[in-house]
Design a protein around this motif. Structure first.
Motif, mmCIF file in Angstrom:
data_model
loop_
_atom_site.group_PDB
_atom_site.id
_atom_site.type_symbol
_atom_site.label_atom_id
_atom_site.label_comp_id
_atom_site.label_asym_id
_atom_site.label_seq_id
_atom_site.Cartn_x
_atom_site.Cartn_y
_atom_site.Cartn_z
ATOM 1 N N ASN A 1 1.002 -1.178 -0.198
ATOM 2 C CA ASN A 1 0.450 -0.206 0.021
ATOM 3 C C ASN A 1 0.508 1.190 0.473
ATOM 4 N N PRO B 1 -1.779 -4.929 -8.352
ATOM 5 C CA PRO B 1 -3.020 -5.086 -6.508
ATOM 6 C C PRO B 1 -2.548 -6.718 -7.097
ATOM 7 N N SER C 1 -5.704 -7.532 -7.226
ATOM 8 C CA SER C 1 -7.033 -7.796 -7.776
ATOM 9 C C SER C 1 -7.761 -6.508 -7.878
ATOM 10 N N VAL C 2 -7.916 -5.990 -6.867
ATOM 11 C CA VAL C 2 -8.188 -4.309 -7.172
ATOM 12 C C VAL C 2 -7.064 -3.062 -6.552
ATOM 13 N N VAL C 3 -6.929 -2.208 -6.881
ATOM 14 C CA VAL C 3 -6.968 -1.020 -6.303
ATOM 15 C C VAL C 3 -7.327 0.058 -5.841
ATOM 16 N N THR C 4 -7.560 0.309 -4.955
ATOM 17 C CA THR C 4 -8.697 1.473 -5.064
ATOM 18 C C THR C 4 -7.744 2.553 -4.572
ATOM 19 N N LYS D 1 -6.288 -6.561 -14.273
ATOM 20 C CA LYS D 1 -6.462 -5.831 -12.958
ATOM 21 C C LYS D 1 -7.628 -4.723 -12.688
ATOM 22 N N TRP E 1 0.536 -0.995 -11.780
ATOM 23 C CA TRP E 1 -0.454 -0.531 -10.481
ATOM 24 C C TRP E 1 -0.829 -2.447 -10.808
ATOM 25 N N SER F 1 -3.431 -2.881 -2.056
ATOM 26 C CA SER F 1 -5.043 -2.774 -2.647
ATOM 27 C C SER F 1 -5.663 -1.507 -2.411
ATOM 28 N N GLN F 2 -4.806 -0.605 -1.552
ATOM 29 C CA GLN F 2 -4.534 1.402 -1.410
ATOM 30 C C GLN F 2 -3.623 1.963 -2.123
#
Length: 424
Positions: free
Chosen positions: A227, A269, A271-274, A291, A267, A248-249
């Motif tokens: 992160n 991650p 799965s998902v990067v917020t 991704k 990026w 993820s952040q």
């Protein structure tokens, strides 16, 4: 209850003894303290100093008082802090055993703390305590087992290093001279210096950049972080290095993001990067296949020649209220997979905005359906080269010239019956 003074010709010999000292330590002769513990416990509210002859086996700091280190000290075994204040001031302390704090406070000052043991060495500190500069040069393993702060930097020279699960605060450079990777899972490293800091660790867990200098925190090597949080008002300089993000952040809103041509952020991650609302990324920004980047609000991608590259099968999800993706300088949206990526979320209420300069801005936008596009280039001499474009909303040209290369089709989905507008 008083201090201890040894003349140059004197020999202080104590084997497996317990010595309690209530004042200054000034030993100008020889001290032989094998297996002995020296405990400093000055009277409450008083200050004592270690002035010379600071060679100990076990060193203990206790009592509601201040012990100040005014020289170089060698501790062959363990340092224990249970009460009071241990002020390292401008001294240097080298420890070959553990550093264990269960109470009191350690003040780093301008001093140096070093570990150079041959086995496992544990450093267990408390929040609110600090070292000045910290050097790990033992041949064994340095195990950080509690909150850790080094005001003037941290250098890892030899051995193994573990700070897994811990919070570290670093106010100077963070240098890895071993070529090895530390054990860092679950850790957070906060860089809070007021002058330029350089990081040469290849891999870290969560990273928080709170550096307040104009030059900021600098990447000294190509790096992989978990992160990433670049705090408002802080500065980060990616230089020519690449940064691979695996958490993820991501949040870099309200900060100063510096870089040179060639800086790449990937990026990647699980799965998902917020992505935090208002984040800034001055880099070539890559979103690998499969991704997802979930935007919490707006995102700005900038820098000369930089691009945002959502690759095959990746997804950019706009926020529920819509997002604005702004390309500043001469940055572009250039999906290497063409239209084989997803521009989703509330795309209808979202915008692509192009500012800055360039003679062929927007030429590589893919065939995806976007919300609205705003062109706000610096002058009439800058050009937006519109490709075939499908919009759920509007195309607004506020600055620069709209000059498609050849005949292009603009499809506007907001009309009662979607219409194609041919632009040449």
């Amino acid at each position: 209850t008083g201090g201890l003074t040894g003349d140059p010709a004197a020999v202080l010999r104590a084997t497996a003894a317990a010595l309690s000292v209530g004042g200054d330590w000034r030993v100008d002769g020889t001290a032989l303290l094998g297996m002995s513990t020296v405990t400093f416990a000055p009277l409450a509210g008083s200050t004592a100093s270690i002035i010379s002859g600071a060679s100990f086996d076990f060193l203990s700091i206790a009592g509601d008082s201040v012990l100040r280190l005014s020289t170089s000290a060698l501790v062959l075994s363990t340092v224990t802090v249970t009460a009071g204040t241990f002020d390292l001031a401008a001294g240097t302390i080298t420890v070959r055993g553990d550093w264990l704090q269960s109470g009191g406070q350690v003040l780093g000052g301008a001093g140096v703390a070093a570990t150079d043991g041959t086995g496992l060495q544990t450093v267990r500190g408390l929040a609110g305590s600090s070292f000045g500069a910290f050097v790990s040069s033992g041949t064994g393993t340095l195990f950080v087992a509690g909150p850790f702060e080094a005001l003037r930097g941290f250098t890892w020279r030899r051995g193994l290093l573990s700070f897994a699960g811990q919070d570290l605060k670093i106010g100077g450079d963070f240098l890895n001279q071993t070529g090895s990777a530390p054990a860092f899972a679950g850790s957070t490293v906060t860089f809070n210096g007021a002058s330029t800091q350089t990081v040469t660790f290849l891999t870290l867990g969560s990273v928080v950049v709170a550096n307040t200098s104009a030059a900021g925190l600098r990447l000294g090597v190509n790096s992989t972080y978990g992160n990433f949080s670049l705090l408002p008002g802080a500065a980060f300089d990616g230089g020519l290095r690449s940064l691979t993000f695996t958490g993820s952040q991501w949040d870099s809103a309200g900060a100063s993001y510096l870089s040179s041509v060639g800086h790449v952020v990937t990026w990647n991650p699980p799965s998902v990067v917020t992505v935090g609302a208002g984040s800034i990324v001055n880099a070539r920004l890559v979103l690998p296949p499969g991704k997802t980047a979930a935007l919490s609000g707006d995102l700005s991608v900038g820098g000369a020649g930089n691009v945002c590259d959502p690759q095959s099968g990746s997804s950019v999800l706009n926020a529920a209220a819509g997002s604005t993706l702004t390309f500043t300088g001469s940055a572009e949206l250039v999906p290497s997979a063409g239209g084989n990526w997803v521009y989703g979320g509330n795309s209808a209420d979202s915008w692509l905005v192009f500012t800055g300069s360039g003679s062929a801005r927007g030429a590589s936008i893919s065939s995806n359906t976007f919300g609205s596009v705003r062109v706000s280039l610096d002058s009439a001499g800058e050009t937006f080269r519109m490709p075939n474009l499908t919009l759920a909303g509007s195309l607004v040209v506020e600055g620069g010239a709209l000059r498609p290369v050849g005949a292009k089709t603009l499809t506007l989905g907001w009309l009662p019956v979607p219409r194609n507008v041919f632009v040449a």
